[in-house]
Write an enzyme that holds these catalytic residues in place. Structure first.
Site, PDB file in Angstrom:
ATOM      1  N   THR A 219       0.874  -1.184   0.000  1.00 47.82           N
ATOM      2  CA  THR A 219       0.000   0.000   0.000  1.00 47.82           C
ATOM      3  C   THR A 219       0.902   1.222   0.000  1.00 47.82           C
ATOM      4  OG1 THR A 219      -1.911  -0.962   1.075  1.00 47.82           O
ATOM      5  CG2 THR A 219      -1.512   1.339   1.558  1.00 47.82           C
ATOM      6  N   ARG A 247     -15.155  -5.449  -0.510  1.00 45.40           N
ATOM      7  CA  ARG A 247     -14.540  -5.097   0.776  1.00 45.40           C
ATOM      8  C   ARG A 247     -13.776  -3.764   0.636  1.00 45.40           C
ATOM      9  NH1 ARG A 247      -9.066  -3.921   2.502  1.00 45.40           N
ATOM     10  NH2 ARG A 247      -8.988  -4.266   4.747  1.00 45.40           N
ATOM     11  N   VAL A 248     -13.935  -2.894   1.608  1.00 43.53           N
ATOM     12  CA  VAL A 248     -13.213  -1.615   1.588  1.00 43.53           C
ATOM     13  C   VAL A 248     -12.397  -1.509   2.872  1.00 43.53           C
ATOM     14  CG1 VAL A 248     -13.455   0.899   1.592  1.00 43.53           C
ATOM     15  CG2 VAL A 248     -14.970  -0.490   0.169  1.00 43.53           C
ATOM     16  N   GLY A 249     -11.137  -1.131   2.736  1.00 41.83           N
ATOM     17  CA  GLY A 249     -10.259  -1.000   3.904  1.00 41.83           C
ATOM     18  C   GLY A 249     -10.223   0.416   4.435  1.00 41.83           C
ATOM     19  N   ASP A 250      -9.158   0.703   5.170  1.00 40.85           N
ATOM     20  CA  ASP A 250      -9.029   2.019   5.822  1.00 40.85           C
ATOM     21  C   ASP A 250      -8.477   3.095   4.894  1.00 40.85           C
ATOM     22  OD1 ASP A 250      -6.601   0.462   5.821  1.00 40.85           O
ATOM     23  OD2 ASP A 250      -5.704   2.071   7.006  1.00 40.85           O
TER      24      ASP A 250
HETATM   25  N1  ASP Z   1      -4.645  -0.901   4.825  1.00 38.03           N
HETATM   26  C1  ASP Z   1      -4.902  -1.584   3.588  1.00 38.03           C
HETATM   27  C2  ASP Z   1      -6.290  -2.164   3.618  1.00 38.03           C
HETATM   28  O1  ASP Z   1      -6.693  -2.667   4.635  1.00 38.03           O
HETATM   29  C3  ASP Z   1      -3.937  -2.665   3.273  1.00 38.03           C
HETATM   30  C4  ASP Z   1      -2.482  -2.381   3.592  1.00 38.03           C
HETATM   31  O2  ASP Z   1      -2.128  -1.285   3.960  1.00 38.03           O
HETATM   32  O3  ASP Z   1      -1.659  -3.294   3.468  1.00 38.03           O
HETATM   33  O4  ASP Z   1      -6.942  -2.166   2.593  1.00 38.03           O
END
Ligand code: ASP
Length: 355
Positions: A219, A247-250
């Site tokens: 990321t 799915r959505v992350g942070d």
């Molecule tokens: N934070 C990102 C997510 O959860 C993934 C990552 O940073 O490796 O989508």
């Protein structure tokens, strides 16, 4: 006439004061390329070198803009363009795949001067998701857009659209196949327009065993302070390898994966996104700085090493204050990272035993 000279004199004083104020801000840029189980042995000397080179190039792209007097927001965009185009990182080209073999990308940007923000989630076509997030911020009345609606908006704004084969990399595909096989899940067909299975030879750099750590690596994020004293932050990702579609992350969540305020700090995060959302990590760090008067490194460590660890989450952050103090904090074996301040020397790090 007298009034004219008075105006000229006033302007001169104002300009001098402005210049003086501008001169007190030296620009600073801090970049990350993801955190996780990133170890020397697995990465090898070749992988190590390749990542350091890419991190340097991305940092220099932002630095060039800042050095020419450009804005923090422009520097964020330019830096992330480099990483989004680089197949080594999990953003844009090189994004990880969902369980159905698609690239669904998330991104966000925030302006510390105005608290304006833009974010996109689940986009599949826009070559530079960070520019789409910026377009949402600058050219729409919204903060967040998702899926095809977001991509269509990007196309209308003239942002480059690409087919699935642009985002595809053999190394990410093989990592997905390995993970799904291990989990006993069906392997989706290869995306349309990509070259046939290469057999045992994987042409794209494949430096470490991602299947050993299915949480994605790579990321990308950046925090910037410009000469006007303005902060900005941006994050761009393909999310988690093998994630369920939708799915959505942070990373696109303002306050979780990205935050910037000239009142406190700018943060970009990487890690197990669900925990970062639940803790509102980026905003939490800035609040500790603003309301508790904590130093940026202490605030970042407090959230990563205490709050995040208490929930058994993992990952890290980069952070920057309006007076140019920087911080890295992560609880994983490695985090790809770099920093550079005006007049200084770039430092690039990967493992947790480096500065
Ligand atoms: N934070 C990102 C997510 O959860 C993934 C990552 O940073 O490796 O989508």
């Amino acid at each position: 006439m007298k009034r004219f000279w008075l105006a000229v004199a006033t302007m001169a004083v104002c300009t001098a004061a402005g210049a003086q104020q501008a001169a007190t801000h030296k620009w600073t840029i801090v970049v990350h390329g993801g955190a996780g189980v990133i170890e020397r042995v697995a990465l090898g000397p070749e992988g190590d070198k390749a990542y350091r080179k890419s991190l340097t190039e991305a940092t220099m792209a932002g630095a060039k803009i800042l050095d020419a007097g450009g804005t923090a927001l422009d520097a964020v965009e330019a830096t992330l363009h480099v990483l989004e185009d680089d197949p080594l990182f999990n953003a844009g080209r090189g994004a990880v795949f969902t369980a159905e073999g698609k690239n669904e990308m998330d991104s966000s940007i925030m302006d510390g001067a105005t608290l304006k923000a833009g974010a996109v989630a689940g986009v599949t076509k826009t070559r530079h998701p960070i520019s789409l997030a910026r377009a949402v911020m600058d050219k729409s009345p919204y903060v967040m857009m998702v899926g095809p609606g977001a991509d269509n908006f990007g196309a209308k704004q003239g942002l480059k659209q690409e087919p699935p084969s642009w985002f595809f990399t053999e190394s990410r595909w093989q990592a997905l196949v390995k993970q799904l096989a291990k989990e006993g899940k069906p392997i989706p067909p290869r995306p349309e327009g990509v070259p046939p299975e290469p057999g045992k030879t994987v042409p794209v750099a494949f430096y470490y065993d991602e299947a050993a750590d299915p949480r994605s690596h790579g990321t990308t994020g950046v925090v910037v302070l410009d000469r006007n004293g303005n902060l900005a932050a941006g994050t761009s990702t393909g999310g988690l390898q093998g994630k369920m579609p939708g799915r959505v992350g942070d990373s696109p969540i303002i306050g979780a994966g990205t935050y910037a305020s000239n009142q406190s700090c700018a943060v970009s995060a990487t890690g197990s996104g669900e925990y970062f959302i639940r803790l509102g990590v980026a905003r939490e760090i800035c609040n500790l700085v603003r309301f508790k008067g904590m130093k940026i490194q202490d605030a970042a460590d407090e959230v990563i090493h205490h709050e995040l660890e208490a929930l058994h989450g993992d990952g890290g952050v980069i952070a920057l204050t309006p007076d140019g103090q920087t911080a890295f904090s992560f609880n994983t074996p490695g985090m790809f990272r770099a920093r550079l301040a005006e007049g200084g020397k770039i430092t690039v790090g990967i493992y947790n035993d480096e500065q």
